[in-house]
Design an enzyme around this catalytic site. Structure first.
Site, PDB file in Angstrom:
ATOM      1  N   LYS A 196       0.710  -1.219  -0.006  1.00 37.72           N
ATOM      2  CA  LYS A 196      -0.063  -0.075  -0.034  1.00 37.72           C
ATOM      3  C   LYS A 196       0.951   1.107  -0.155  1.00 37.72           C
ATOM      4  O   LYS A 196       1.549   1.389   0.993  1.00 37.72           O
ATOM      5  CB  LYS A 196      -0.710  -0.134   1.167  1.00 37.72           C
ATOM      6  CG  LYS A 196      -1.663   1.216   1.592  1.00 37.72           C
ATOM      7  CD  LYS A 196      -2.595   1.006   2.527  1.00 37.72           C
ATOM      8  CE  LYS A 196      -3.633   2.468   2.744  1.00 37.72           C
ATOM      9  NZ  LYS A 196      -4.546   2.465   3.769  1.00 37.72           N
ATOM     10  N   LYS A 215      -2.161  -1.106  -3.843  1.00 37.45           N
ATOM     11  CA  LYS A 215      -2.971  -0.024  -3.902  1.00 37.45           C
ATOM     12  C   LYS A 215      -2.312   1.054  -3.733  1.00 37.45           C
ATOM     13  O   LYS A 215      -1.201   1.183  -3.133  1.00 37.45           O
ATOM     14  CB  LYS A 215      -3.782  -0.251  -2.535  1.00 37.45           C
ATOM     15  CG  LYS A 215      -4.496   0.855  -2.132  1.00 37.45           C
ATOM     16  CD  LYS A 215      -5.143   0.660  -0.774  1.00 37.45           C
ATOM     17  CE  LYS A 215      -5.912   1.841  -0.633  1.00 37.45           C
ATOM     18  NZ  LYS A 215      -6.333   2.143   0.940  1.00 37.45           N
TER      19      LYS A 215
END
Ligand code: PBG
Length: 325
Positions: free
Chosen positions: A195, A248
């Site tokens: 992330k 992400k």
């Protein structure tokens, strides 16, 4: 021997030919629809920067879930907006918190939808960081126990998969251990493994009311410049017991999705995040792009890069478009 023997255009002459040799077939089966749960009853408030996306109380979430299920979308991921915030994010553990109540309502209604929950502190802390603060820093180890308890409360309410998004080191192991200790060994962990610290989360922070009140998330989310480090993050989360891993955001990190897909034999998800959604919505509203066409192209690209599962706010639209095709 090349032209004129080889003419790649031969297989592009008609839709039947193109369809026959198509390498990537986007389908609704891999889509997950993100939803924001707030306290109360009959609350349904549109997020101004995310047209079509709402903050909703559990009863309204249930109504939209019926629609999501009818569209053939296999699952949702829930984010919570609690009644109260404090330095420890204590409200994230309440059995009657909005996320827990929403899960119970969906379970009670016997929907087949997979329920994934986002496990993090930023929506529940008054400072807006994803962990507790000690000496002005986001403290790793003291955060782990709270995340584990939060995951447990989601499992108790009936979640199928918990998805830690905090980026603390060691959280997958802490969550796995807590779940197993309480006989939730069959609840899966989808870790937000790679992330990145991204500007594309802007609209989400309005939706989830989770903007950090001081500083930023650079000390725990990944530096956008790093790719090899993503493989290390994924390897560590798998070692700790993650069942699925996520990259992400999606669009600026298609290379990361591809590298993770090639390096590990586990299901790989990608999060087509709020800023990616809002950009398309804004451009489409101005008639600068054809919304359906660019959304299908974006999601096909994310799948082609290697993501078998895509979390996207476009999920309902895509399901409708694919049905009509
Ligand atoms: C919570 C979390 C965030 C997102 C998912 N989980 C925001 C953040 O890290 O600031 C972003 C999702 C989106 O932008 O759609 N940590």
């Amino acid at each position: 021997m090349s032209f004129p023997t080889h003419r790649p255009r031969r297989l592009r002459r008609s839709e039947a030919l193109r369809s026959l040799v198509r390498e990537t077939r986007l389908s609704v089966d891999g889509l997950i629809y993100p939803m924001f749960v707030c306290p109360g009853n009959k609350v349904r408030q549109e997020v101004s920067s995310m047209p079509g996306i709402h903050q909703q109380s559990p009863d309204q979430i249930l109504e939209e879930c019926r629609e999501v299920e009818a569209l053939g979308i296999p699952g949702i991921i829930l984010f919570g907006l609690p009644e109260t915030k404090d330095p420890q994010g204590a409200s994230s553990l309440h059995a009657q918190g909005p996320v827990q109540r929403a899960i119970e309502a969906i379970r009670k209604a016997n929907l087949k939808l997979l329920i994934i929950t986002d496990v993090c502190l930023c929506e529940y802390t008054d400072h807006g960081h994803c962990g507790v603060i000690e000496n002005g820093e986001v403290a790793n180890d003291p955060t782990l126990a709270i995340l584990a308890k939060q995951a447990l409360s989601h499992a108790r309410a009936g979640a199928d998969i918990v998805a830690p998004s905090d980026m603390m080191d060691g959280r997958v192991a802490a969550i796995r251990e807590m779940l197993d200790e309480h006989k939730f060994e069959n609840i899966a962990i989808l870790s937000y493994a790679a992330k990145y610290c991204s500007g594309f989360y802007g609209p989400f922070r309005e939706a989830a009311q989770s903007a950090p009140q001081f500083g930023d998330r650079r000390s725990y989310q990944m530096d956008p410049a790093n790719a090899r480090e993503a493989l290390k993050e994924v390897a560590l989360d798998l070692e700790e017991g993650a069942d699925m891993v996520m990259v992400k955001p999606a669009l600026p990190y298609l290379d990361i999705i591809r590298r993770v897909r090639d390096a590990f034999d586990v299901p790989v998800a990608a999060y087509n995040v709020s800023g990616e959604y809002s950009m398309v919505k804004a451009a489409a509203k101005n008639d600068w792009v054809d919304e359906k066409r660019v959304v299908l192209e974006i999601l096909t690209g994310i799948q082609r890069a290697g993501a078998g599962t895509i979390l996207t706010y476009h999920a309902k639209d895509v399901a409708r478009w694919l049905k009509a095709c």
